[in-house]
Design a protein around this motif. Structure first.
Motif, PDB file in Angstrom:
ATOM      1  N   UNK A 272      26.402 -28.651  44.619  1.00 30.41           N
ATOM      2  CA  UNK A 272      27.722 -29.076  45.087  1.00 30.41           C
ATOM      3  C   UNK A 272      28.338 -28.083  46.064  1.00 30.41           C
ATOM      4  N   UNK A 273      29.294 -28.562  46.840  1.00 31.71           N
ATOM      5  CA  UNK A 273      30.062 -27.693  47.727  1.00 31.71           C
ATOM      6  C   UNK A 273      30.992 -26.824  46.892  1.00 31.71           C
ATOM      7  N   UNK A 274      31.326 -25.656  47.428  1.00 28.82           N
ATOM      8  CA  UNK A 274      32.252 -24.749  46.739  1.00 28.82           C
ATOM      9  C   UNK A 274      33.208 -24.093  47.730  1.00 28.82           C
ATOM     10  N   UNK A 275      33.627 -24.896  48.732  1.00 27.30           N
ATOM     11  CA  UNK A 275      34.483 -24.353  49.782  1.00 27.30           C
ATOM     12  C   UNK A 275      35.966 -24.633  49.542  1.00 27.30           C
ATOM     13  N   UNK A 276      36.328 -25.098  48.361  1.00 26.98           N
ATOM     14  CA  UNK A 276      37.725 -25.368  48.053  1.00 26.98           C
ATOM     15  C   UNK A 276      38.174 -26.779  48.348  1.00 26.98           C
ATOM     16  N   UNK A 277      37.370 -27.557  49.105  1.00 27.12           N
ATOM     17  CA  UNK A 277      37.710 -28.945  49.400  1.00 27.12           C
ATOM     18  C   UNK A 277      37.210 -29.862  48.303  1.00 27.12           C
ATOM     19  N   UNK A 278      37.440 -31.157  48.447  1.00 22.35           N
ATOM     20  CA  UNK A 278      36.907 -32.106  47.463  1.00 22.35           C
ATOM     21  C   UNK A 278      35.403 -31.912  47.285  1.00 22.35           C
ATOM     22  N   UNK A 279      34.964 -31.956  46.065  1.00 24.71           N
ATOM     23  CA  UNK A 279      33.561 -31.682  45.774  1.00 24.71           C
ATOM     24  C   UNK A 279      32.663 -32.814  46.275  1.00 24.71           C
ATOM     25  N   UNK A 280      31.574 -32.402  46.895  1.00 28.90           N
ATOM     26  CA  UNK A 280      30.529 -33.323  47.324  1.00 28.90           C
ATOM     27  C   UNK A 280      29.231 -32.786  46.738  1.00 28.90           C
ATOM     28  N   UNK A 281      28.539 -33.622  45.986  1.00 27.27           N
ATOM     29  CA  UNK A 281      27.347 -33.175  45.262  1.00 27.27           C
ATOM     30  C   UNK A 281      26.155 -34.077  45.558  1.00 27.27           C
ATOM     31  N   UNK A 286      17.557 -33.401  47.141  1.00 26.72           N
ATOM     32  CA  UNK A 286      18.104 -33.751  48.449  1.00 26.72           C
ATOM     33  C   UNK A 286      19.102 -32.716  48.948  1.00 26.72           C
ATOM     34  N   UNK A 287      18.962 -31.483  48.482  1.00 23.34           N
ATOM     35  CA  UNK A 287      19.954 -30.452  48.796  1.00 23.34           C
ATOM     36  C   UNK A 287      20.068 -30.165  50.294  1.00 23.34           C
ATOM     37  N   UNK A 288      18.999 -30.409  51.038  1.00 21.84           N
ATOM     38  CA  UNK A 288      19.067 -30.160  52.486  1.00 21.84           C
ATOM     39  C   UNK A 288      20.017 -31.125  53.186  1.00 21.84           C
TER      40      UNK A 288
END
Length: 447
Positions: A272-281, A286-288
């Motif tokens: 998942x993203x961890x940049x403070x925005x809404x999470x996208x996982x 398929x991580x690329x």
């Protein structure tokens, strides 16, 4: 021994057999891509390893015939009696030929893997679990075919033996595919004794380690039996050639009771993203694709925000894992994730069904089934309503189908605004519980 081995490689048919393995194997990897069949093996190391094993349906008979041809060399050259008068034991004289055959076939198999490696390395986000064992068993399977061919060729040193072995084994393996249903070939049973797999796997599966170990015992027994049959100098020793395969079968049988292709937990783990925005996982497999998905996913969340109990994150939906789908999440089917790199189309695919994955229900996949088409239409019209325009970016549909969707779109817009929103919310609620989305929208023939 080293000098004799080099001579065997250069003057026997072993090197030719290895070269043929490389040529046919590489063609098997890349020719399908020329016809538009992509993604069969190039997304993960596991996929490549299993796809190579599928190609053994052709490579195994080739190796068997090559071994039989190699075994008949002395008879074709009419030096059989002359060589039998030498003081060296017969097995010592034949050993370099067996080594050269097995070595050439094994190296050929690995070179096919190397040919596919660059493409996989640039696409695989997660390497997969156990692919090296699958490859090792493939190497053993091909070497076993060569050694078994040597043994049979020496036992039956006739000119037609290689052709009969090659054609006969190919016919037998193809018949085994017909005799073993596709869905049964991945389950415990005799089908796992075949040197090849009859179906590929998804990015979320792995070959069970016990299955690879059991297959290694069985194929190792075949290789040892073929070697004994080739090196044997009397009838009694030849009879003992059945012992290694029988022992391998006994050791393998208890290990072939597991499902061949279980889900790989590491492949379906979320990244998942961890940049403070809404999470996208997405899944690790398929991580690329995560960086390219972030902006389209967050755009979809903004468009979904007007619905009651709107989703706050986007997750990849993996089919057939039975994951519960919390109402605070939006979902994107794995097939949709890998289908396009276009940002607008990715957003539209997330919006389909108001942020829900396509649920597989009994009867959904009947060819031309109207109820399933109504669900797809309802999902497309819902995506268009959320995006604010019809049609949304995506694959072109047939004119007749587009006419149906246009009619549903106009019928939805003819309703009061609050009723439009209520129906779109109902489509989302139905999708999260695997309900009838066509009936929830109320503009098609619901199920």
């Amino acid at each position: 021994m080293t000098g004799i081995f080099k001579i065997e490689l250069s003057r026997s048919g072993a090197l030719l057999a290895g070269t043929a393995t490389v040529v046919i194997g590489v063609a098997g990897l890349y020719v399908p891509a020329l016809t538009g069949q992509t993604g069969l093996w190039d997304q993960q190391w596991n996929l490549l390893a299993v796809f190579q094993r599928i190609m053994l349906v052709v490579l195994w008979p080739l190796a068997l015939a090559a071994g039989a041809w190699q075994a008949g060399r002395e008879r074709r050259s009419r030096v059989e009696e002359l060589l039998s008068t030498t003081p060296a034991p017969g097995w010592r004289r034949l050993r370099p030929s067996a080594l050269a055959t097995a070595f050439s076939l094994a190296v050929g198999y690995l070179l096919v893997l190397a040919a596919g490696a660059p493409k996989v390395a640039t696409a695989a986000g997660y390497p997969g679990h156990g692919w090296y064992a699958v490859t090792a068993v493939g190497v053993l399977a091909l070497a076993a075919a060569g050694l078994l061919g040597l043994g049979i060729g020496r036992l039956l040193p006739y000119a037609y033996t290689p052709a009969v072995l090659g054609v006969g084994s190919l016919a037998g393996l193809l018949a085994a595919i017909e005799a073993t249903k596709l869905e049964d070939a991945t389950k415990p049973g005799a089908a796992l004794l075949l040197p090849y797999f009859t179906s590929t796997i998804s990015e979320f599966q792995a070959v069970d380690g016990a299955v690879s170990t059991g297959q290694a015992w069985w194929l190792g027994g075949l290789a040892a039996g073929g070697l004994v049959l080739f090196l044997a100098t009397n009838r009694l020793v030849r009879l003992l050639a059945v012992v290694p395969p029988a022992l391998g079968l006994v050791l393998a049988a208890p290990m072939l009771t597991a499902a061949a292709f279980p889900v790989d937990p590491a492949a379906v783990a979320e990244v998942c993203t961890d940049d403070g925005g809404p999470r996208v996982c997405v899944t690790a497999a398929h991580s690329r694709r995560l960086p390219a998905l972030v902006a389209p996913a967050r755009q979809a969340l903004r468009l979904l925000a007007g619905l009651p109990n709107a989703p706050t994150s986007v997750h990849e939906a993996v089919p057939d894992l039975g994951r519960r789908q919390p109402t605070v999440e939006a979902w994107l089917d794995s097939d949709n994730l890998i289908a396009t790199d276009d940002a607008a189309e990715l957003t539209a695919r997330i919006l389909a069904g108001a942020g829900t994955p396509l649920c597989a229900r009994e009867g959904d996949h009947r060819d031309g089934a109207g109820d399933h088409l109504d669900v797809l239409r309802a999902r497309a019209v819902t995506a268009a309503w959320l995006a604010g325009g019809h049609p949304v970016p995506g694959p072109t549909v047939a004119p007749a189908e587009q006419a149906h969707r246009d009619t549903m779109w106009k019928a939805l817009l003819a309703l009061p605004a609050d009723e439009q929103q209520r129906r779109v919310a109902a489509v989302r609620a139905a999708g999260l519980t695997c309900g009838d989305q066509a009936a929830a929208l109320g503009l098609g023939a619901g199920r």
